[in-house]
Design a protein around this motif. Structure first.
Motif, PDB file in Angstrom:
ATOM      1  N   VAL A  66       2.523  12.291   5.554  1.00  0.00           N
ATOM      2  CA  VAL A  66       0.896  12.790   5.349  1.00  0.00           C
ATOM      3  C   VAL A  66       0.198  12.153   6.397  1.00  0.00           C
ATOM      4  N   LEU A  67       0.227  11.459   6.655  1.00  0.00           N
ATOM      5  CA  LEU A  67      -1.319  11.284   8.376  1.00  0.00           C
ATOM      6  C   LEU A  67      -0.821  12.060   9.732  1.00  0.00           C
ATOM      7  N   SER A  86       2.631   6.269  14.999  1.00  0.00           N
ATOM      8  CA  SER A  86       4.364   5.738  15.255  1.00  0.00           C
ATOM      9  C   SER A  86       4.993   6.088  14.131  1.00  0.00           C
ATOM     10  N   GLY A  87       6.314   6.398  14.018  1.00  0.00           N
ATOM     11  CA  GLY A  87       7.018   6.766  12.781  1.00  0.00           C
ATOM     12  C   GLY A  87       8.099   5.951  12.874  1.00  0.00           C
ATOM     13  N   ASP A  88       8.429   5.490  14.541  1.00  0.00           N
ATOM     14  CA  ASP A  88       9.589   4.633  14.832  1.00  0.00           C
ATOM     15  C   ASP A  88       8.821   2.748  14.619  1.00  0.00           C
ATOM     16  N   ALA A  89       7.268   2.986  15.276  1.00  0.00           N
ATOM     17  CA  ALA A  89       7.054   1.496  14.909  1.00  0.00           C
ATOM     18  C   ALA A  89       7.140   0.696  13.711  1.00  0.00           C
ATOM     19  N   ALA A  90       6.344   2.509  12.546  1.00  0.00           N
ATOM     20  CA  ALA A  90       5.902   2.037  10.886  1.00  0.00           C
ATOM     21  C   ALA A  90       8.050   1.176  10.623  1.00  0.00           C
ATOM     22  N   THR A  91       8.915   2.245  10.421  1.00  0.00           N
ATOM     23  CA  THR A  91       9.860   1.865  10.380  1.00  0.00           C
ATOM     24  C   THR A  91      10.420   0.202  11.035  1.00  0.00           C
ATOM     25  N   VAL A 132       1.084   3.164  17.905  1.00  0.00           N
ATOM     26  CA  VAL A 132       2.542   2.155  17.418  1.00  0.00           C
ATOM     27  C   VAL A 132       0.918   0.536  16.330  1.00  0.00           C
ATOM     28  N   PHE A 133      -0.520   0.438  16.962  1.00  0.00           N
ATOM     29  CA  PHE A 133      -0.604  -0.738  15.947  1.00  0.00           C
ATOM     30  C   PHE A 133      -0.588   0.117  14.929  1.00  0.00           C
ATOM     31  N   THR A 134      -1.327   1.533  14.360  1.00  0.00           N
ATOM     32  CA  THR A 134      -1.608   2.386  13.026  1.00  0.00           C
ATOM     33  C   THR A 134       0.032   1.826  12.685  1.00  0.00           C
ATOM     34  N   PHE A 140       4.193  -3.181   7.715  1.00  0.00           N
ATOM     35  CA  PHE A 140       4.095  -4.189   6.939  1.00  0.00           C
ATOM     36  C   PHE A 140       3.566  -4.448   5.559  1.00  0.00           C
ATOM     37  N   LEU A 141       2.280  -3.282   5.594  1.00  0.00           N
ATOM     38  CA  LEU A 141       1.679  -2.788   4.942  1.00  0.00           C
ATOM     39  C   LEU A 141       2.979  -2.423   3.646  1.00  0.00           C
ATOM     40  N   ALA A 142       3.902  -1.350   3.590  1.00  0.00           N
ATOM     41  CA  ALA A 142       4.766  -1.213   3.309  1.00  0.00           C
ATOM     42  C   ALA A 142       5.809  -1.938   2.982  1.00  0.00           C
TER      43      ALA A 142
END
Length: 168
Positions: A66-67, A86-91, A132-134, A140-142
């Motif tokens: 969404v973002l 960053s989707g990779d960092a979030a994954t 990356v930080f976001t 981590f929130l997910a």
């Protein structure tokens, strides 16, 4: 910009023997690989862990997808405008904490591999540091939501995880 300038001028990881190792670290940022690993965990009887990982990846994926078009930030390499977050960092950040909650042997993966995936995204000039930080924060929130959802609101988790008879 100073971080980007430093990373692009000091390519200290461009060593042939490190390429294979860095490629293995990059794999943990791939959502498809994370989903396949969750299915493998489920196939070997770790259904609750697989469910936690799946919920974490789904929540993270919804937020990131969404973002990205809403923000529309251009990548540092100017390839497209889907940099933030960053989707990779979030994954990577969404994948490791459910495993660390299952067993302490996965805590180093959470502490070291998730940030390493994010660093490599900036090193490869695909993301800004703030992306990356976001992304890691979203991951981590997910993961926290998934752990809370599975433990505190576990009616649905019990329906999925415990009603299916194990293979053994």
């Amino acid at each position: 910009y100073q971080y980007k300038e430093f990373i692009t001028t000091h390519r200290f990881l461009d060593i042939g023997s490190l390429d294979i190792f860095l490629g293995l670290i990059r794999v943990f940022g791939n959502g498809g690989i994370a989903a396949i690993l969750a299915l493998i965990f489920a196939a070997y009887g770790y259904k609750k862990l697989a469910y936690r990982i799946a919920v974490s990846l789904i929540v993270m994926g919804i937020i990131v997808n969404v973002l990205k078009p809403v923000v529309g930030r251009e990548r540092p390499n100017e390839k497209n405008n889907h940099s933030f977050p960053s989707g990779d960092a979030a994954t990577a950040a969404a994948f490791f904490p459910p495993m660390a909650a299952k067993s302490n042997i996965f805590i180093p993966g959470t502490i070291m591999l998730a940030p390493a995936v994010g660093f490599l995204r900036t090193y490869d000039n695909w993301h800004w540091l703030s992306d990356v930080f976001t992304g890691m924060g979203i991951g981590f929130l997910a993961a926290g939501f998934a752990l809370y959802f599975c433990e505190k609101k576990n009616r649905f988790c019990k329906l999925i995880c415990y009603k299916i008879k194990p293979r053994y």
